[in-house]
Structure formats: structure tokens, C-alpha cells
Design a protein around this motif. Structure first.
Motif, short mmCIF file in Angstrom:
data_model
loop_
_atom_site.label_atom_id
_atom_site.label_comp_id
_atom_site.label_asym_id
_atom_site.label_seq_id
_atom_site.Cartn_x
_atom_site.Cartn_y
_atom_site.Cartn_z
N PHE A 140 -31.21 83.41 35.66
CA PHE A 140 -31.62 82.49 34.59
C PHE A 140 -31.12 81.07 34.90
O PHE A 140 -30.07 80.65 34.43
N PRO A 141 -31.90 80.34 35.71
CA PRO A 141 -31.46 79.00 36.12
C PRO A 141 -31.30 78.02 34.96
O PRO A 141 -30.62 77.01 35.10
N GLN A 142 -31.90 78.34 33.81
CA GLN A 142 -31.78 77.43 32.65
C GLN A 142 -30.43 77.57 31.94
O GLN A 142 -30.12 76.80 31.02
N LEU A 143 -29.61 78.55 32.35
CA LEU A 143 -28.29 78.74 31.74
C LEU A 143 -27.20 78.13 32.62
O LEU A 143 -27.20 78.32 33.84
N ASP A 144 -26.28 77.44 31.99
CA ASP A 144 -25.11 76.90 32.70
C ASP A 144 -23.93 77.83 32.44
O ASP A 144 -23.13 77.62 31.53
N THR A 145 -23.85 78.90 33.24
CA THR A 145 -22.84 79.94 32.99
C THR A 145 -21.41 79.46 33.27
O THR A 145 -20.46 80.13 32.87
N ALA A 146 -21.28 78.31 33.94
CA ALA A 146 -19.93 77.76 34.16
C ALA A 146 -19.36 77.17 32.87
O ALA A 146 -18.16 76.98 32.74
N ARG A 147 -20.23 76.88 31.91
CA ARG A 147 -19.77 76.42 30.59
C ARG A 147 -20.00 77.56 29.61
O ARG A 147 -21.12 77.77 29.13
N ALA A 148 -18.96 78.31 29.34
CA ALA A 148 -19.09 79.51 28.52
C ALA A 148 -17.98 79.60 27.49
O ALA A 148 -16.85 79.16 27.74
N SER A 149 -18.32 80.15 26.34
CA SER A 149 -17.34 80.49 25.31
C SER A 149 -17.60 81.93 24.88
O SER A 149 -18.61 82.53 25.27
N LYS A 166 -7.08 86.39 29.02
CA LYS A 166 -6.87 86.76 30.42
C LYS A 166 -7.74 85.97 31.39
O LYS A 166 -7.60 86.09 32.60
N ASN A 167 -8.64 85.15 30.83
CA ASN A 167 -9.58 84.39 31.68
C ASN A 167 -9.76 82.97 31.15
O ASN A 167 -10.89 82.52 30.93
N LEU A 168 -8.65 82.27 30.97
CA LEU A 168 -8.72 80.93 30.39
C LEU A 168 -9.53 79.97 31.26
O LEU A 168 -10.03 78.96 30.78
N ASP A 169 -9.68 80.31 32.54
CA ASP A 169 -10.46 79.47 33.45
C ASP A 169 -11.97 79.68 33.26
O ASP A 169 -12.78 78.86 33.68
N LYS A 170 -12.35 80.79 32.62
CA LYS A 170 -13.78 81.13 32.51
C LYS A 170 -14.41 80.74 31.19
O LYS A 170 -15.63 80.65 31.08
N TYR A 171 -13.60 80.57 30.14
CA TYR A 171 -14.14 80.30 28.81
C TYR A 171 -13.50 79.06 28.20
O TYR A 171 -12.29 78.88 28.30
N HIS A 279 -17.82 75.27 16.47
CA HIS A 279 -16.50 75.32 17.12
C HIS A 279 -16.68 75.45 18.64
O HIS A 279 -16.03 74.73 19.42
N HIS A 280 -17.58 76.33 19.05
CA HIS A 280 -17.81 76.54 20.50
C HIS A 280 -18.63 75.41 21.10
O HIS A 280 -18.33 74.96 22.22
N ALA A 281 -19.64 74.95 20.39
CA ALA A 281 -20.50 73.87 20.92
C ALA A 281 -19.67 72.63 21.23
O ALA A 281 -19.87 71.96 22.24
N GLN A 282 -18.71 72.35 20.34
CA GLN A 282 -17.83 71.19 20.55
C GLN A 282 -17.02 71.36 21.84
O GLN A 282 -16.93 70.45 22.65
N ALA A 283 -16.47 72.55 22.04
CA ALA A 283 -15.67 72.81 23.24
C ALA A 283 -16.54 72.79 24.50
O ALA A 283 -16.13 72.29 25.56
N LEU A 284 -17.75 73.29 24.39
CA LEU A 284 -18.64 73.40 25.55
C LEU A 284 -19.22 72.05 25.96
O LEU A 284 -19.54 71.84 27.12
#
Length: 286
Positions: A140-149, A166-171, A279-284
Motif C-alpha cells: 500500500f504505497p499510499q500509507l506512510d507506515t514509518a509514521r504510526a501510532s 517495547k517499541n518506542l521507535d516504531k510508534y 491525540h494520535h494525529a497531533q503526534a503523527l
């Protein structure tokens, strides 16, 4: 990890200008076919990639409950975020006893990697953290999976909190509705952990948010939790005060909102879902 089979779209429905699309794929991690939903917000411009928010559902749920009942799509559409709703356990494996009770086995994967041979396919932690994001990235190229919550409800709230810690680098952020925050000390958790992980209680703590907070206390984003005070599971199963105490001790920012008169249902979730998406949109989008 070997890439999973390409997902096949099995349904699509337009909503708030975007689309709820359901997919099926074979999961190498779980050894069975799995379904998941993506809500794609309206795309403009076409080149724009959407950040993603994973929703983890609770006991007895499938990938459909959240998509059908939460009403999250309205604000997801406005904020330009995609919603990913996976299933809650492997299905169709016909393991003896998998459907004997509603709080264990099918529909009750607890977002952990089971270590007991009988339940070896119950590797929901790896499915959510590794296989599914890789599948989304590849297809799904339309998704930016590097920016995830990540967020969730009840058992899924437990999953969201433990996976995030356990994955603070991923979310970028986490939130939860009525989460099971201290499963090592409640009947649901004790039943699941004994069966999936065996008798060694030290290994249980790896999947307990209240235990993990002291280990992973470099959390900078505020954790948001909504909990209804009329939730029949509050005292015995959920015990949010234990997590609040652990956060305070570890100096982790937590916003725990006790909501008067609300129960454990999707009526409660639908009432406050907009706050969580924002809350998530702001962080993302920082």
C-alpha cells in the motif's frame, strides 16, 4: 522475515469520502489466513501518504467491530489518517480447546507470542509489530507506515500499551479505552498467560504494561487512557490505578480520564473516539 502473500481485497464501502476496505492474506507468522480492515481517508493530493493508526480490539472481537461500531472514520477523514484494524487471534486452526471459552483462544490472542507448544500459532505480538507493518509497506504505497501510532480497547488496550512501550521507535503515540493494564494480577490475564506462556511468571511481566513502565520509562508522549467508572470489569480485571501509580513513579506522562456513568461497550468508545484520533494525529503530524 519472509513476506506474506499479497493481500486480496474482499470488501469495500465508502464512508466520509474515504473507504473501508477489508483484506485477506495468508499469515506466515500465525500459519493461517487472516483478515484486516484499512480505512483510507479521502486522498488529496494523490501523492500524499497517510500516517497510520493501528487499532487493537478486545476479547471476542474480530477486525470488524471497530470499523462498524466506533464511528472513528469521520475524524480520521478530517485528520487525514488511515486506520488499520487487524483481527484478535489466529482462526481456523482447530486447536483442541481453542473455542471453549470467550476469554481464551480464538478471539483472545492477547497480543503476545505464545511459548507453549499447543498454542505455538498464537504469535500475535510478531504479527502486529512485524508482519502486518511489512505487509502494508510492501502493498500500500499510499500509507506512510514509518509514521504510526497505536491504540485499543480492553485486551487491545493491553496490547497497545505493551507493544508501544517495547517499541518506542516504531510508534509516535499510544492511547487506550478500558485497558487491561496489569494482566499478571487479574483473572483474564492469569488464565491467558498460564496457557500461552506457562508457569514462569517472570515471562508474564514482558506483557504487562504496569510492569513494563519501570523498564521503558523514557516515554515522552503523553499516554491517554479513557475508562468508564460504570464498567463492570473495572475493579477485578482493569485496575487502571495500578498503571497510574507505576507511571507516576517512573515519571511517565499519563492522562487517565475516569468517565462517569460509562461502561465497557462501543457506546463508550464512540463517545470519546474523536479525542483519541486527534491525540494520535497531533503526534503523527509533528
Amino acid at each position: 522475515m519472509e513476506s506474506s502473500n499479497k493481500p486480496t481485497e474482499i470488501s469495500s464501502a465508502k464512508m466520509f469520502g474515504g473507504f473501508n476496505r477489508r483484506y485477506k492474506h495468508y499469515s506466515q507468522t500465525l500459519g493461517c489466513a487472516m483478515t484486516f480492515y484499512i480505512y483510507f481517508p479521502p486522498s488529496s493530493p494523490a501523492s500524499h501518504k497517510f500516517p497510520v493508526i493501528y487499532w487493537l480490539s478486545g476479547l471476542t472481537c474480530t477486525d470488524e467491530n471497530f470499523i462498524v461500531k466506533s464511528g472513528a472514520q469521520r475524524v480520521a477523514s478530517a485528520e487525514g489518517v488511515a486506520l488499520i484494524a487487524p483481527d484478535t487471534s489466529p482462526r481456523g486452526l482447530n486447536v483442541e480447546g481453542e473455542s471453549d471459552s470467550w476469554d481464551f483462544g480464538v478471539g483472545a490472542g492477547f497480543y503476545l507470542n505464545a511459548t507453549q507448544e499447543k498454542w505455538k500459532n498464537w504469535q500475535m505480538y510478531d504479527y502486529i509489530v512485524k508482519e502486518l507493518p511489512a505487509l502494508l509497506r510492501e502493498n500500500f504505497p499510499q500509507l506512510d507506515t514509518a509514521r504510526a501510532s497505536i491504540f485499543g480497547h480492553s485486551m487491545g488496550g493491553h496490547g497497545a500499551l505493551t507493544i508501544y512501550l517495547k517499541n518506542l521507535d516504531k510508534y509516535k503515540s499510544v492511547s487506550a479505552f478500558s485497558p487491561i493494564v496489569n494482566p499478571v494480577n487479574c483473572p483474564w490475564g492469569q488464565k491467558a498467560f498460564t496457557n500461552y506462556l506457562g508457569e514462569n511468571k517472570t515471562s508474564w511481566e514482558e506483557y504487562d504494561a504496569t510492569c513494563l513502565i519501570s523498564k521503558f520509562n523514557n516515554v515522552s508522549a503523553t499516554i491517554l487512557i479513557d475508562q468508564g467508572d460504570d464498567d463492570k470489569f473495572l475493579k477485578e480485571q482493569l485496575q487502571p490505578h495500578k498503571f497510574a501509580e507505576a507511571c507516576q513513579k517512573a515519571n511517565v506522562p499519563l492522562l487517565l480520564r475516569m468517565q462517569p456513568g460509562y461502561d465497557h461497550s462501543y457506546y463508550f468508545i464512540a463517545t470519546f473516539i474523536d479525542d483519541h484520533i486527534r491525540h494520535h494525529a497531533q503526534a503523527l503530524n509533528l
